[in-house]
Design a protein around this motif. Structure first.
Motif, PDB file in Angstrom:
ATOM      1  N   GLU A 171       0.869  -1.192   0.000  1.00 12.27           N
ATOM      2  CA  GLU A 171       0.000   0.000   0.000  1.00 12.27           C
ATOM      3  C   GLU A 171       0.900   1.235   0.000  1.00 12.27           C
ATOM      4  OE1 GLU A 171      -2.335  -2.702  -0.441  1.00 12.27           O
ATOM      5  OE2 GLU A 171      -1.518  -2.984   1.565  1.00 12.27           O
ATOM      6  N   ASN A 172       1.471   1.499  -1.158  1.00 13.10           N
ATOM      7  CA  ASN A 172       2.437   2.580  -1.342  1.00 13.10           C
ATOM      8  C   ASN A 172       2.338   3.038  -2.787  1.00 13.10           C
ATOM      9  OD1 ASN A 172       4.594   4.359  -1.233  1.00 13.10           O
ATOM     10  ND2 ASN A 172       6.167   2.780  -1.111  1.00 13.10           N
ATOM     11  N   LEU A 174       2.431   5.756  -4.272  1.00  7.21           N
ATOM     12  CA  LEU A 174       3.398   6.751  -4.736  1.00  7.21           C
ATOM     13  C   LEU A 174       4.803   6.178  -4.864  1.00  7.21           C
ATOM     14  CD1 LEU A 174       2.243   9.836  -2.605  1.00  7.21           C
ATOM     15  CD2 LEU A 174       1.629   9.268  -4.967  1.00  7.21           C
ATOM     16  N   LYS A 176       7.006   5.602  -2.655  1.00  3.59           N
ATOM     17  CA  LYS A 176       7.937   6.449  -1.911  1.00  3.59           C
ATOM     18  C   LYS A 176       8.815   5.622  -0.988  1.00  3.59           C
ATOM     19  CE  LYS A 176       4.566   7.284   1.767  1.00  3.59           C
ATOM     20  NZ  LYS A 176       3.805   8.270   2.545  1.00  3.59           N
ATOM     21  N   ASP A 181       7.852   3.437   4.601  1.00  2.00           N
ATOM     22  CA  ASP A 181       7.590   2.788   3.315  1.00  2.00           C
ATOM     23  C   ASP A 181       8.873   2.692   2.498  1.00  2.00           C
ATOM     24  OD1 ASP A 181       4.804   2.241   3.380  1.00  2.00           O
ATOM     25  OD2 ASP A 181       4.374   4.361   3.029  1.00  2.00           O
ATOM     26  N   ARG A 195       2.700   3.397 -10.372  1.00  2.00           N
ATOM     27  CA  ARG A 195       2.549   4.848 -10.158  1.00  2.00           C
ATOM     28  C   ARG A 195       2.469   5.586 -11.492  1.00  2.00           C
ATOM     29  NH1 ARG A 195       7.788   7.077  -8.257  1.00  2.00           N
ATOM     30  NH2 ARG A 195       8.095   7.205 -10.523  1.00  2.00           N
ATOM     31  N   TYR A 208      -3.302  10.893  -6.203  1.00  2.00           N
ATOM     32  CA  TYR A 208      -3.334  11.540  -4.889  1.00  2.00           C
ATOM     33  C   TYR A 208      -4.446  10.966  -4.007  1.00  2.00           C
ATOM     34  CZ  TYR A 208      -4.318  14.995  -1.301  1.00  2.00           C
ATOM     35  OH  TYR A 208      -4.579  15.601  -0.096  1.00  2.00           O
ATOM     36  N   SER A 211      -3.579   7.695  -2.606  1.00  5.57           N
ATOM     37  CA  SER A 211      -2.598   7.816  -1.525  1.00  5.57           C
ATOM     38  C   SER A 211      -3.272   8.257  -0.233  1.00  5.57           C
ATOM     39  CB  SER A 211      -1.482   8.792  -1.913  1.00  5.57           C
ATOM     40  OG  SER A 211      -1.923  10.149  -1.883  1.00  5.57           O
ATOM     41  N   CYS A 212      -4.350   9.028  -0.346  1.00  9.19           N
ATOM     42  CA  CYS A 212      -5.111   9.423   0.845  1.00  9.19           C
ATOM     43  C   CYS A 212      -5.802   8.215   1.475  1.00  9.19           C
ATOM     44  CB  CYS A 212      -6.154  10.480   0.481  1.00  9.19           C
ATOM     45  SG  CYS A 212      -5.461  12.082   0.029  1.00  9.19           S
ATOM     46  N   GLU A 214      -4.700   5.130   1.372  1.00  6.78           N
ATOM     47  CA  GLU A 214      -3.640   4.379   2.048  1.00  6.78           C
ATOM     48  C   GLU A 214      -3.232   5.036   3.364  1.00  6.78           C
ATOM     49  OE1 GLU A 214      -1.365   2.569  -1.903  1.00  6.78           O
ATOM     50  OE2 GLU A 214      -0.563   4.332  -0.885  1.00  6.78           O
TER      51      GLU A 214
END
Length: 339
Positions: A171-172, A174, A176, A181, A195, A208, A211-212, A214
Motif C-alpha cells: 500500500e504505497n 506513490l 515512496k 515505506d 505509479r 493523490y 494515496s489518501c 492508504e
C-alpha cells in the motif's frame, strides 16, 4: 449490494476516472473520520492505527495478501461459512457481512500479482523502456489490481464497521521511500510502473486520492483472542506506539516489512500482553499475519504464537471464533471453487 461488488470484480475493462475517484474519495473520508469505540484518536488528531474490537467480539474472517486476484476476493464473498462459525444456518460471507454477523479483516497488499504473471511484468517493463506507460501488459495487470482496489473500497462503503483493510507494504501507490515505506520491485520495477500508469491513464488527482486512502488505513487489529497485522511485528511495540504508528516510521516499517528471522524474539508475546483485555488470558491469543509466503497452509513462528497464513498459490482464509482458541489445522480453509 453483492451484485455491485461482483460487477466491479468481473469488469472486462479498466474502471473509469470518475468511478475510481468517487470510490476513493468515499473510502478516504470514511477512514479519516473513523474515530469510534474501536478506533481511538491518535496524538495528531486523526484516527489511530489500532483497531480494538475486544468489547464487541464477533466471529472473525482474516484474509491474507490478495495481490490483484479479483477471483480470490469474489470466492471469499461467495464462500458458505460453517454452521458452527455463526451459530445459525449456513450463510455466505457477503450475507454475514450484510447482517452484521461477522467481521472481515484483510492483512493488506491489494496490488501487484505474484503468481503466473512474471512474463507479463517483464513485458510491461519492456513497454516502459519504450516510454509506453499504458501498454497492453501493464493495462492487463492494472485491470486486475484496480478491480480489487475498487471492490475493497466499495466494501468499506457498504460495510464500514464490519470490513477493514490493514496497510501492507504494497500500500504505497506513490512508491515512496519514507515514513516507513519503501519503493517496491520484484519481477520488474512494479512500484514505479504502477505509479506511472495511474498518473498517465487517470491523472495525478487519482494518484493523490488513492494515496489518501492508504494514509488513512489502520495497521493492526485486536479481537478478544487474536491480533492481526500485515507482517510479523519487528519489535514489541507499546499500545500508544501502535495507536500513533503513523507518527513513528519505525512502527509502520515494523508492522509491514519484517522479513523472516528478523523480528525480535518475544515481539509477538509482548504486543499480545500489551493489547490483551484485563479480563482475558494472554495465552488464548494468537497473532495472524501474511507478507512472507508459506509453502503449505501456514507457518509457525515465535513459539507458535505467530501464524503466517499467506500462500499466494492458495485461496485460503482464517476463521477465528471468539469462544475458541484458533487452530491452524482446522480453522484455515480454502474458498477456491471446484471447476
Amino acid at each position: 449490494m453483492i451484485s455491485k461488488i461482483k460487477k466491479i470484480l468481473e469488469a472486462p475493462d479498466l474502471p473509469g476516472h470518475d468511478f475510481i475517484f468517487g470510490l476513493a474519495e468515499c473510502a478516504s473520508t470514511l477512514m479519516e473520520t473513523e474515530i469510534t469505540d474501536y478506533r481511538q484518536v491518535s496524538e495528531n488528531g486523526k484516527p489511530g492505527s489500532l483497531l480494538d474490537f475486544q468489547k464487541s467480539p464477533l466471529p472473525l474472517i482474516v484474509v491474507p495478501d490478495i495481490h490483484a486476484r479479483p477471483f480470490f476476493l469474489e470466492n471469499i464473498l461467495d464462500y458458505i461459512l460453517p454452521e458452527d462459525f455463526l451459530g445459525a444456518q449456513p450463510r455466505s460471507v457477503h450475507e454475514a457481512l450484510r447482517y452484521g454477523l461477522v467481521r472481515l479483516i484483510c492483512v493488506g497488499d491489494a496490488l501487484h500479482t505474484e503468481v503466473g504473471t512474471k512474463e507479463r511484468w517483464i513485458a510491461a517493463e519492456i513497454e516502459f523502456a519504450q516510454n509506453l506507460y499504458t501498454g497492453p501488459a501493464i493495462s492487463a495487470e492494472m485491470k486486475d489490481g484496480l478491480a480489487v482496489i475498487c471492490a475493497l473500497m466499495k466494501m468499506k462503503e457498504i460495510y464500514p464497521h464490519n470490513f477493514h483493510f490493514l496497510k501492507g507494504n504494497h500500500e504505497n501507490i506513490l512508491n515512496k521511500t519514507e515514513d516507513g515505506d519503501y519503493g517496491f520491485r520484484k519481477f520488474a520495477d512494479e512500484g514505479r510502473m504502477v505509479r506511472e500508469f495511474i498518473a498517465e491513464y487517470y491523472g495525478d488527482d487519482v494518484l493523490y486520492i488513492l494515496s489518501c486512502v492508504e494514509a488513512a488505513m489502520p495497521l493492526i487489529a485486536v479481537t478478544n483472542n487474536c491480533v492481526i497485522s500485515h507482517a510479523e511485528p519487528r519489535y514489541a511495540f507499546r499500545k500508544d506506539q501502535l495507536i500513533n504508528a503513523r507518527m513513528e516510521p519505525c512502527v509502520v516499517e515494523g508492522l509491514t516489512w519484517t522479513d523472516n528471522d528478523i523480528a525480535e524474539q518475544g515481539s509477538v508475546s509482548g504486543i499480545i500482553e500489551e493489547l490483551c483485555s484485563p479480563d482475558q488470558l494472554p495465552d488464548k491469543y494468537v497473532y495472524l499475519g501474511g507478507h512472507r509466503p508459506v509453502k503449505g497452509n501456514y507457518a509457525l513462528r515465535q513459539g507458535g504464537r505467530y501464524i503466517q497464513i499467506h500462500n499466494p498459490r492458495f485461496q485460503n482464509i482464517a476463521l477465528v471464533r471468539p469462544d475458541k482458541i484458533f487452530n491452524p489445522e482446522t480453522d484455515i480453509v480454502s474458498v477456491e471453487k471446484e471447476i
